[in-house]
Design an enzyme around this catalytic site. Structure first.
Site, PDB file in Angstrom:
ATOM      1  N   CYS A 141      -0.530   0.228  15.940  1.00 11.90           N
ATOM      2  CA  CYS A 141      -0.649  -0.954  16.803  1.00 11.90           C
ATOM      3  C   CYS A 141      -0.615  -0.540  18.261  1.00 11.90           C
ATOM      4  O   CYS A 141      -0.979  -1.300  19.144  1.00 11.90           O
ATOM      5  CB  CYS A 141       0.488  -1.913  16.514  1.00 11.90           C
ATOM      6  SG  CYS A 141       2.080  -1.125  16.712  1.00 11.90           S
ATOM      7  N   GLU A 162     -10.071  -5.702  16.466  1.00 13.98           N
ATOM      8  CA  GLU A 162      -9.179  -4.559  16.256  1.00 13.98           C
ATOM      9  C   GLU A 162      -9.833  -3.653  15.202  1.00 13.98           C
ATOM     10  O   GLU A 162      -9.963  -4.046  14.045  1.00 13.98           O
ATOM     11  CB  GLU A 162      -7.814  -5.049  15.766  1.00 13.98           C
ATOM     12  CG  GLU A 162      -6.824  -3.915  15.592  1.00 13.98           C
ATOM     13  CD  GLU A 162      -5.454  -4.359  15.096  1.00 13.98           C
ATOM     14  OE1 GLU A 162      -5.361  -5.382  14.408  1.00 13.98           O
ATOM     15  OE2 GLU A 162      -4.478  -3.657  15.398  1.00 13.98           O
ATOM     16  N   ARG A 187       0.821  -1.224   0.000  1.00 10.60           N
ATOM     17  CA  ARG A 187       0.000   0.000   0.000  1.00 10.60           C
ATOM     18  C   ARG A 187       0.851   1.268   0.000  1.00 10.60           C
ATOM     19  O   ARG A 187       0.452   2.296  -0.523  1.00 10.60           O
ATOM     20  CB  ARG A 187      -0.896   0.028   1.223  1.00 10.60           C
ATOM     21  CG  ARG A 187      -1.654  -1.256   1.436  1.00 10.60           C
ATOM     22  CD  ARG A 187      -3.102  -1.001   1.746  1.00 10.60           C
ATOM     23  NE  ARG A 187      -3.793  -2.253   2.018  1.00 10.60           N
ATOM     24  CZ  ARG A 187      -4.319  -3.039   1.095  1.00 10.60           C
ATOM     25  NH1 ARG A 187      -4.257  -2.711  -0.179  1.00 10.60           N
ATOM     26  NH2 ARG A 187      -4.919  -4.156   1.423  1.00 10.60           N
ATOM     27  N   SER A 218      -1.141  -8.019  10.886  1.00 11.13           N
ATOM     28  CA  SER A 218      -2.349  -8.410  11.620  1.00 11.13           C
ATOM     29  C   SER A 218      -2.179  -9.811  12.220  1.00 11.13           C
ATOM     30  O   SER A 218      -1.362 -10.610  11.743  1.00 11.13           O
ATOM     31  CB  SER A 218      -3.547  -8.372  10.680  1.00 11.13           C
ATOM     32  OG  SER A 218      -3.307  -9.229   9.585  1.00 11.13           O
TER      33      SER A 218
HETATM   34  P1  NAD Z   1      -1.463  -7.195   7.143  1.00 18.75           P
HETATM   35  O1  NAD Z   1      -1.379  -8.369   8.048  1.00 18.75           O
HETATM   36  O2  NAD Z   1      -2.604  -7.130   6.184  1.00 18.75           O
HETATM   37  O3  NAD Z   1      -0.138  -7.100   6.213  1.00 18.75           O
HETATM   38  C1  NAD Z   1       1.155  -7.157   6.780  1.00 18.75           C
HETATM   39  C2  NAD Z   1       2.115  -7.701   5.736  1.00 18.75           C
HETATM   40  O4  NAD Z   1       1.726  -9.030   5.392  1.00 18.75           O
HETATM   41  C3  NAD Z   1       2.114  -6.903   4.434  1.00 18.75           C
HETATM   42  O5  NAD Z   1       3.429  -6.817   3.961  1.00 18.75           O
HETATM   43  C4  NAD Z   1       1.226  -7.728   3.507  1.00 18.75           C
HETATM   44  O6  NAD Z   1       1.598  -7.613   2.151  1.00 18.75           O
HETATM   45  C5  NAD Z   1       1.436  -9.134   3.996  1.00 18.75           C
HETATM   46  N1  NAD Z   1       0.235  -9.969   3.878  1.00 18.75           N
HETATM   47  C6  NAD Z   1      -1.056  -9.573   3.908  1.00 18.75           C
HETATM   48  N2  NAD Z   1      -1.874 -10.630   3.829  1.00 18.75           N
HETATM   49  C7  NAD Z   1      -1.090 -11.718   3.750  1.00 18.75           C
HETATM   50  C8  NAD Z   1      -1.356 -13.133   3.672  1.00 18.75           C
HETATM   51  N3  NAD Z   1      -2.588 -13.615   3.637  1.00 18.75           N
HETATM   52  N4  NAD Z   1      -0.306 -13.973   3.651  1.00 18.75           N
HETATM   53  C9  NAD Z   1       0.959 -13.503   3.684  1.00 18.75           C
HETATM   54  N5  NAD Z   1       1.264 -12.183   3.772  1.00 18.75           N
HETATM   55  C10 NAD Z   1       0.255 -11.302   3.800  1.00 18.75           C
HETATM   56  O7  NAD Z   1      -1.385  -5.897   8.050  1.00 18.75           O
HETATM   57  P2  NAD Z   1      -1.577  -4.379   7.613  1.00 18.75           P
HETATM   58  O8  NAD Z   1      -3.024  -4.150   7.324  1.00 18.75           O
HETATM   59  O9  NAD Z   1      -0.584  -4.001   6.600  1.00 18.75           O
HETATM   60  O10 NAD Z   1      -1.160  -3.633   8.977  1.00 18.75           O
HETATM   61  C11 NAD Z   1      -2.033  -3.424  10.048  1.00 18.75           C
HETATM   62  C12 NAD Z   1      -1.897  -4.515  11.086  1.00 18.75           C
HETATM   63  O11 NAD Z   1      -0.556  -4.572  11.555  1.00 18.75           O
HETATM   64  C13 NAD Z   1      -2.744  -4.236  12.322  1.00 18.75           C
HETATM   65  O12 NAD Z   1      -3.329  -5.440  12.742  1.00 18.75           O
HETATM   66  C14 NAD Z   1      -1.733  -3.731  13.337  1.00 18.75           C
HETATM   67  O13 NAD Z   1      -2.088  -3.914  14.695  1.00 18.75           O
HETATM   68  C15 NAD Z   1      -0.564  -4.558  12.986  1.00 18.75           C
HETATM   69  N6  NAD Z   1       0.672  -3.964  13.496  1.00 18.75           N
HETATM   70  C16 NAD Z   1       1.231  -4.531  14.589  1.00 18.75           C
HETATM   71  C17 NAD Z   1       2.364  -3.982  15.136  1.00 18.75           C
HETATM   72  C18 NAD Z   1       3.007  -4.577  16.350  1.00 18.75           C
HETATM   73  O14 NAD Z   1       4.069  -4.139  16.695  1.00 18.75           O
HETATM   74  N7  NAD Z   1       2.422  -5.565  16.989  1.00 18.75           N
HETATM   75  C19 NAD Z   1       2.948  -2.846  14.551  1.00 18.75           C
HETATM   76  C20 NAD Z   1       2.345  -2.293  13.423  1.00 18.75           C
HETATM   77  C21 NAD Z   1       1.195  -2.874  12.900  1.00 18.75           C
END
Ligand code: NAD
Length: 511
Positions: free
Chosen positions: A285, A386, A181, A230
């Site tokens: 997060c 969330e 994104r 996530s």
């Molecule tokens: P996401 O899980 O959709 O994507 C994260 C990464 O995984 C991206 O690079 C994406 O391309 C990849 N991805 C997405 N779906 C996938 C799949 N099915 N299989 C393999 N890879 C996949 O998360 P997002 O929407 O980009 O970010 C928001 C989320 O991240 C929220 O849940 C937030 O709480 C979390 N987050 C957590 C922390 C922490 O430190 N715990 C920090 C920042 C964000």
């Protein structure tokens, strides 16, 4: 239309065919809903190429001196600070957060670079003289080889910066798969590493989605993976990576609670909670989506939160004076609005309602205004999912014990905060709450980089927290060397630690 492609072996790389016919996806401006760039998506072949280039580069880099590595990090630090405005504007344009908020994430990410500039002190080994007669033992850590990071959209600079400076300073080569994104920040950082003198191939960027993530997790040439995203994806990534024999840390989602006790300074607490709830449109997060109001704290807290939420200036992130930007996608906005609809239908009171917000001149942007929901119940989805939007759910309880039990019943355990004037309650909260990061009169705190970052329960799969000292341990492996130098000079006599004949019993210390 700008075209964003991979960075491999110190150069832009369009994939095996090199003719740009690979799959592309649009990169949007969330404030207008319009496409601003196209992103070339990778596949297993691109990952393989990046790993080969990384493995080649890592052989030299892993043997380079600490002075060489820290010199790169000192230069990177300065370049990040010099280019903070360019980076922040690129982040704001693709993510939607305000430019000032983006500056904040770059500076916090830069703290990790500060930490590894002190690599010598942070990686000092241990030495024991005379563990047995004439025998010394020392222990040190070595890089893993080629490692990878997979990162979310919400902190396109800071979260990768939690990973790559530590991994690279420790002597690894690093392959980054940023969010599709908002990929531009990673490309700018790749260029800063080049300017800082990092050898080609030590830092690569491969764009993509699940296909690339799976290729990284399955690749035998990658030793460790750090993931942030996530919870469902974090869980799947950790399981697949571990099954492929890798070291994996996977940081997941969150649903952080801030408890406000009746003895708290409610005006102060409300200001802190509002910044946690609405900063970056709640897409952190470490956001505060839930306020747990205890007893008499509730009415004044809700009143003050409503005042603050109503005053937030919403608009495009690069407009001066704007405090909160749009959400990342139309789907995200629709989901957040749907959760609020459902909660209101189930009896929550929308004290401030951001659902209908339209920003003039940006009618197709993905905006939701700050929303405060009072009298939210634990059964509502807006409470236990969330939300990742600018929605603050207020849950009213009667006692400290009830509040603590509510926080601890959450499947997430990233952060938790308590607002109180009571040292006794603050201490009990800090000790008894089931969360990895705790704030006392501080909204959910991101620890400074010389500590480490990580949650508990479904907020982290794996056993290492990120960056700081735990990060250094994650990106390295330990070696213990036991040494004896028997005297061999002619006529020098027998070293007391060496027996003339073979001793077949298990060696043990001799007093
Ligand atoms: P996401 O899980 O959709 O994507 C994260 C990464 O995984 C991206 O690079 C994406 O391309 C990849 N991805 C997405 N779906 C996938 C799949 N099915 N299989 C393999 N890879 C996949 O998360 P997002 O929407 O980009 O970010 C928001 C989320 O991240 C929220 O849940 C937030 O709480 C979390 N987050 C957590 C922390 C922490 O430190 N715990 C920090 C920042 C964000």
């Amino acid at each position: 239309m700008e075209r964003i492609t991979h960075w491999v072996g110190g150069t832009l790389w369009d994939g095996p065919t090199g003719d740009g016919r690979g799959r592309t996806v649009p990169v949007l401006d969330p404030a207008t809903g319009r496409q601003r760039a196209e992103l070339v998506m990778g596949d297993a072949a691109v990952v393989d190429h990046a790993v080969l280039a990384a493995a080649h580069a890592q052989r030299e880099w892993g043997r380079s001196s600490l002075v060489t590595r820290t010199a790169v990090m000192f230069r990177l630090r300065q370049l990040l600070l010099d280019e903070v405005d360019t980076l922040a504007r690129a982040i704001s344009a693709e993510h939607g957060k305000t430019v000032e908020d983006a500056v904040g994430e770059i500076r916090r990410g830069c703290e990790t670079v500060d930490f590894v500039c002190g690599l010598g002190a942070a990686t000092k080994g241990e030495f024991t003289a005379e563990a047995s007669t004439g025998v010394d033992v020392h222990q040190f850590r070595q890089p893993l080889g080629v490692v990878a990071g997979i990162t979310p959209f919400n902190f396109p600079a800071m979260v990768p910066l939690w990973m790559h400076p530590v991994a690279i300073a420790a002597g690894n080569a690093f392959v980054l798969k940023p969010s599709e994104r908002d990929p531009s920040a990673s490309m700018l950082v790749a260029d800063l590493y080049r300017k800082a003198g990092l050898p080609d191939g030590v830092f690569s960027v491969v764009h993509g989605d699940k296909e690339v993530v799976d290729a990284i997790l399955d690749h035998p040439g990658i030793a460790a993976v750090s993931f942030v995203g996530s919870t469902p994806v974090a869980r799947a990534v950790q399981q697949r990576g571990v099954a492929a024999g890798k070291r994996v840390q996977a940081l997941g989602g969150a649903n952080n609670h801030a408890v406000v006790l009746p003895d708290a300074d409610v005006v102060f607490a409300a200001a802190q909670i509002a910044s946690g709830a609405f900063g970056s449109a709640g897409e952190r997060c470490m956001a505060v989506p839930v306020a747990v109001a205890v007893g008499a704290a509730a009415d004044p807290l809700v009143q003050e939160l409503a005042r603050l939420a109503s005053a937030v200036v919403v608009g495009p992130g690069d407009r001066p004076g704007v405090e909160m930007g749009p959400l990342i996608t139309r789907a995200s906005r629709d989901r957040v609005v749907g959760l609020v609809d459902e909660a209101v239908a189930d009896g929550a009171q929308a004290v401030v309602d951001g659902r209908g917000l339209v920003v003039e001149g940006h009618e197709d942007g993905f905006f939701v205004g700050p929303t405060v929901l009072d009298r939210v119940g634990p059964a509502m989805r807006v409470y236990h999912e969330e939300v990742f939007g600018p929605v603050l759910a207020v849950v009213r309880v009667e006692t400290f014990e009830e509040a603590l039990a509510l926080v601890n019943a959450s499947p997430f355990g990233n952060g938790a905060a308590v607002f109180t004037a009571s040292g006794e309650h603050a201490r009990r909260f800090a000790h008894e709450v089931q969360a990895g990061m705790v704030g006392v009169n501080v909204p959910i705190p991101v620890p400074v980089a010389y500590y480490s970052f990580g949650g508990w329960k479904e907020s982290l799969f794996g056993d290492h927290h990120a960056h700081g000292p735990e990060g250094l341990r994650f990106w390295t492996r330990q070696k213990v060397v036991t040494t004896r130098w028997p005297t061999q000079a002619p006529g020098a006599g027998q070293d007391p630690g060496v027996r003339a004949s073979a001793d077949l019993s298990f060696p043990h210390g001799r007093a």
